[in-house]
Design a protein around this motif. Structure first.
Motif, PDB file in Angstrom:
ATOM      1  N   GLY A  39       0.741  -1.329  -0.127  1.00  0.00           N
ATOM      2  CA  GLY A  39       0.108   0.056   0.096  1.00  0.00           C
ATOM      3  C   GLY A  39       0.908   1.357   0.001  1.00  0.00           C
ATOM      4  O   GLY A  39       0.425   2.237  -0.632  1.00  0.00           O
ATOM      5  N   ALA A  40       1.986   1.055   0.720  1.00  0.00           N
ATOM      6  CA  ALA A  40       3.039   2.376   0.815  1.00  0.00           C
ATOM      7  C   ALA A  40       3.274   2.699  -0.755  1.00  0.00           C
ATOM      8  O   ALA A  40       3.745   3.859  -1.055  1.00  0.00           O
ATOM      9  CB  ALA A  40       4.170   1.925   1.449  1.00  0.00           C
ATOM     10  N   MET A  41       3.379   1.748  -1.506  1.00  0.00           N
ATOM     11  CA  MET A  41       3.898   2.076  -3.092  1.00  0.00           C
ATOM     12  C   MET A  41       2.937   2.962  -3.588  1.00  0.00           C
ATOM     13  O   MET A  41       3.103   3.591  -4.268  1.00  0.00           O
ATOM     14  CB  MET A  41       4.236   0.806  -3.802  1.00  0.00           C
ATOM     15  CG  MET A  41       5.249  -0.076  -2.990  1.00  0.00           C
ATOM     16  SD  MET A  41       5.636  -1.633  -4.044  1.00  0.00           S
ATOM     17  CE  MET A  41       6.559  -2.446  -3.087  1.00  0.00           C
ATOM     18  N   TYR A  42       1.419   2.385  -3.483  1.00  0.00           N
ATOM     19  CA  TYR A  42       0.423   3.209  -4.277  1.00  0.00           C
ATOM     20  C   TYR A  42       0.436   4.634  -3.581  1.00  0.00           C
ATOM     21  O   TYR A  42       0.311   5.436  -4.336  1.00  0.00           O
ATOM     22  CB  TYR A  42      -0.931   2.423  -4.039  1.00  0.00           C
ATOM     23  CG  TYR A  42      -0.762   1.258  -4.972  1.00  0.00           C
ATOM     24  CD1 TYR A  42      -0.926   1.134  -6.268  1.00  0.00           C
ATOM     25  CD2 TYR A  42      -0.371  -0.055  -4.410  1.00  0.00           C
ATOM     26  CE1 TYR A  42      -0.970  -0.001  -6.974  1.00  0.00           C
ATOM     27  CE2 TYR A  42      -0.405  -1.073  -5.023  1.00  0.00           C
ATOM     28  CZ  TYR A  42      -0.775  -1.282  -6.582  1.00  0.00           C
ATOM     29  OH  TYR A  42      -0.567  -2.317  -6.966  1.00  0.00           O
ATOM     30  N   ARG A  43       0.377   4.655  -2.114  1.00  0.00           N
ATOM     31  CA  ARG A  43       0.518   5.875  -1.523  1.00  0.00           C
ATOM     32  C   ARG A  43       1.687   6.856  -2.143  1.00  0.00           C
ATOM     33  O   ARG A  43       1.405   7.906  -2.150  1.00  0.00           O
ATOM     34  CB  ARG A  43       0.670   5.806  -0.090  1.00  0.00           C
ATOM     35  CG  ARG A  43      -0.443   5.098   0.733  1.00  0.00           C
ATOM     36  CD  ARG A  43      -0.252   4.775   2.199  1.00  0.00           C
ATOM     37  NE  ARG A  43      -1.451   3.950   2.690  1.00  0.00           N
ATOM     38  CZ  ARG A  43      -2.654   4.856   3.098  1.00  0.00           C
ATOM     39  NH1 ARG A  43      -2.436   6.233   3.351  1.00  0.00           N
ATOM     40  NH2 ARG A  43      -3.779   4.386   3.632  1.00  0.00           N
ATOM     41  N   ALA A  44       2.838   6.148  -2.452  1.00  0.00           N
ATOM     42  CA  ALA A  44       3.889   7.017  -2.791  1.00  0.00           C
ATOM     43  C   ALA A  44       3.673   7.829  -3.983  1.00  0.00           C
ATOM     44  O   ALA A  44       3.909   8.988  -4.319  1.00  0.00           O
ATOM     45  CB  ALA A  44       5.063   6.282  -2.745  1.00  0.00           C
ATOM     46  N   ASP A  58      -6.675  11.918 -13.660  1.00  0.00           N
ATOM     47  CA  ASP A  58      -6.118  12.346 -14.933  1.00  0.00           C
ATOM     48  C   ASP A  58      -5.247  11.054 -15.252  1.00  0.00           C
ATOM     49  O   ASP A  58      -3.780  11.273 -15.126  1.00  0.00           O
ATOM     50  CB  ASP A  58      -5.571  13.679 -14.941  1.00  0.00           C
ATOM     51  CG  ASP A  58      -4.958  13.931 -16.281  1.00  0.00           C
ATOM     52  OD1 ASP A  58      -4.724  13.017 -17.241  1.00  0.00           O
ATOM     53  OD2 ASP A  58      -4.752  15.072 -16.645  1.00  0.00           O
ATOM     54  N   HIS A  59      -5.564  10.193 -15.984  1.00  0.00           N
ATOM     55  CA  HIS A  59      -4.697   8.730 -16.144  1.00  0.00           C
ATOM     56  C   HIS A  59      -3.592   9.141 -16.787  1.00  0.00           C
ATOM     57  O   HIS A  59      -2.453   8.610 -16.669  1.00  0.00           O
ATOM     58  CB  HIS A  59      -5.570   7.747 -16.924  1.00  0.00           C
ATOM     59  CG  HIS A  59      -6.289   6.979 -16.050  1.00  0.00           C
ATOM     60  ND1 HIS A  59      -7.061   5.738 -16.058  1.00  0.00           N
ATOM     61  CD2 HIS A  59      -7.205   7.363 -14.897  1.00  0.00           C
ATOM     62  CE1 HIS A  59      -7.665   5.533 -15.467  1.00  0.00           C
ATOM     63  NE2 HIS A  59      -8.107   6.342 -14.573  1.00  0.00           N
ATOM     64  N   VAL A 105      -5.883   6.558  -7.853  1.00  0.00           N
ATOM     65  CA  VAL A 105      -4.224   6.026  -8.564  1.00  0.00           C
ATOM     66  C   VAL A 105      -4.197   4.847  -8.558  1.00  0.00           C
ATOM     67  O   VAL A 105      -3.830   3.976  -9.533  1.00  0.00           O
ATOM     68  CB  VAL A 105      -3.456   6.755  -7.510  1.00  0.00           C
ATOM     69  CG1 VAL A 105      -1.891   6.336  -8.143  1.00  0.00           C
ATOM     70  CG2 VAL A 105      -3.549   8.317  -7.721  1.00  0.00           C
ATOM     71  N   ALA A 106      -4.676   3.968  -7.510  1.00  0.00           N
ATOM     72  CA  ALA A 106      -4.376   2.540  -7.568  1.00  0.00           C
ATOM     73  C   ALA A 106      -5.392   1.877  -8.491  1.00  0.00           C
ATOM     74  O   ALA A 106      -5.042   0.723  -9.024  1.00  0.00           O
ATOM     75  CB  ALA A 106      -4.540   2.017  -6.340  1.00  0.00           C
ATOM     76  N   ALA A 107      -6.148   2.444  -8.997  1.00  0.00           N
ATOM     77  CA  ALA A 107      -7.065   1.922 -10.093  1.00  0.00           C
ATOM     78  C   ALA A 107      -6.558   1.987 -11.437  1.00  0.00           C
ATOM     79  O   ALA A 107      -7.138   1.454 -12.402  1.00  0.00           O
ATOM     80  CB  ALA A 107      -8.695   2.522 -10.101  1.00  0.00           C
ATOM     81  N   ILE A 108      -5.527   2.741 -11.787  1.00  0.00           N
ATOM     82  CA  ILE A 108      -5.119   2.992 -12.961  1.00  0.00           C
ATOM     83  C   ILE A 108      -4.338   1.786 -13.325  1.00  0.00           C
ATOM     84  O   ILE A 108      -3.160   1.373 -12.818  1.00  0.00           O
ATOM     85  CB  ILE A 108      -4.097   4.359 -13.038  1.00  0.00           C
ATOM     86  CG1 ILE A 108      -5.016   5.280 -12.723  1.00  0.00           C
ATOM     87  CG2 ILE A 108      -3.584   4.237 -14.705  1.00  0.00           C
ATOM     88  CD1 ILE A 108      -4.061   6.940 -12.544  1.00  0.00           C
ATOM     89  N   PRO A 109      -4.456   0.722 -14.532  1.00  0.00           N
ATOM     90  CA  PRO A 109      -3.668  -0.308 -14.549  1.00  0.00           C
ATOM     91  C   PRO A 109      -2.292  -0.028 -14.863  1.00  0.00           C
ATOM     92  O   PRO A 109      -1.619  -1.224 -14.359  1.00  0.00           O
ATOM     93  CB  PRO A 109      -4.467  -0.776 -15.929  1.00  0.00           C
ATOM     94  CG  PRO A 109      -5.780  -0.193 -16.041  1.00  0.00           C
ATOM     95  CD  PRO A 109      -5.762   1.050 -15.286  1.00  0.00           C
ATOM     96  N   GLU A 110      -2.010   0.778 -15.617  1.00  0.00           N
ATOM     97  CA  GLU A 110      -0.436   1.205 -15.732  1.00  0.00           C
ATOM     98  C   GLU A 110       0.324   1.235 -14.469  1.00  0.00           C
ATOM     99  O   GLU A 110       1.449   1.033 -14.296  1.00  0.00           O
ATOM    100  CB  GLU A 110      -0.282   2.239 -16.691  1.00  0.00           C
ATOM    101  CG  GLU A 110      -0.511   2.017 -17.960  1.00  0.00           C
ATOM    102  CD  GLU A 110      -1.917   2.270 -18.330  1.00  0.00           C
ATOM    103  OE1 GLU A 110      -2.834   2.590 -17.314  1.00  0.00           O
ATOM    104  OE2 GLU A 110      -2.589   2.245 -19.524  1.00  0.00           O
ATOM    105  N   VAL A 111      -0.231   2.136 -13.457  1.00  0.00           N
ATOM    106  CA  VAL A 111       0.393   2.238 -12.074  1.00  0.00           C
ATOM    107  C   VAL A 111       0.648   0.705 -11.420  1.00  0.00           C
ATOM    108  O   VAL A 111       1.389   0.391 -10.867  1.00  0.00           O
ATOM    109  CB  VAL A 111      -0.535   3.109 -11.146  1.00  0.00           C
ATOM    110  CG1 VAL A 111       0.094   2.744  -9.761  1.00  0.00           C
ATOM    111  CG2 VAL A 111      -0.683   4.485 -11.726  1.00  0.00           C
TER     112      VAL A 111
END
Ligand code: DC
Length: 218
Positions: A39-44, A58-59, A105-111
């Protein structure tokens, strides 16, 4: 993804404030593993987007940010660490603004693709306990060691406010469960551990028993 890595992962998934981090830390300490907080990675990434005044929905802009960032994931001998272009966001990862935007942000497939690759990379180096939402379902689907941690919603909300955090756990859970890429789910083969009424010690003992039944030498 069939794994040929020489190391193993224990996957701990569950909703916000379910006690995953506490449990993962305890298991890592007792079993001598590195605890990885995905989760810290998505938070970062979310924190950096907000720093750069990028709209998290804004994907294209978030993907462009990803391409510009050097993300380094490591560990301090106990837990995972992360830097973005050499900078450690520290406690800012748990700010109200990050809490409110991280699911977007975590819902963006590329992320997700970028961070899942970094998460899998840990297994080339060490044995880990990794906590998140899709660890047993997507990141390490072949690991036999999987626990889905759950607690009643009012218990989870109380845990967050007791920590002094403003975090709408119900809203975040809905977003994390309903996204199309790697939603929060009970992974196939995962054992469910409901810790609503457990002390930390009781949860750890229950988790160790589950892992033993899943074949881990504990
Ligand atoms: O575990 P946490 O509350 O710090 O996670 C923050 C957010 O990151 C969570 O709302 C959803 C996202 N996340 C995810 O999508 N997948 C993961 N493996 C871990 C976290």
């Amino acid at each position: 993804m069939p794994s040929t890595a020489p190391h193993f992962a224990i996957a701990i998934d569950g909703p916000a404030a379910s006690g995953k981090s506490t449990l993962a830390h305890q298991l890592a300490t007792r079993l001598g593993l590195i605890m990885v907080n995905s989760g810290a990675m998505y938070r970062a990434i979310t924190w950096q987007a907000l720093q750069d005044h990028i709209d998290p929905s804004d994907h294209a802009a978030v993907i462009d940010l990803l391409h510009r960032l050097t993300i380094e994931c490591g560990d301090d001998g106990l837990s995972s660490t992360i830097t973005l272009n050499g900078c450690d966001p520290g406690d800012a990862l748990r700010s109200e603004a990050v809490n409110a935007n991280v699911s977007t942000v975590a819902a963006i497939p590329e992320v997700r693709a970028k961070l899942v690759a970094l998460q899998r990379d840990y297994l080339t180096r060490t044995n880990i306990v990794m906590e998140g939402r899709d660890i047993g379902s997507v990141v390490f689907p072949d690991t036999p060691y999987k626990i889905y941690v759950h607690a009643a919603e009012h218990v989870r909300s109380a845990r967050r406010s007791n920590m002094g955090e403003i975090d709408s756990v119900a809203q975040r859970d809905a977003a994390d469960s309903n996204r199309s890429t790697a939603p929060l789910m009970v992974a196939p083969g995962a054992a469910i551990l409901d810790n609503s009424h457990h002390s930390i010690e009781a949860s750890v003992l229950a988790a160790l028993e589950i892992l033993k039944q899943q074949g881990l030498a504990v």
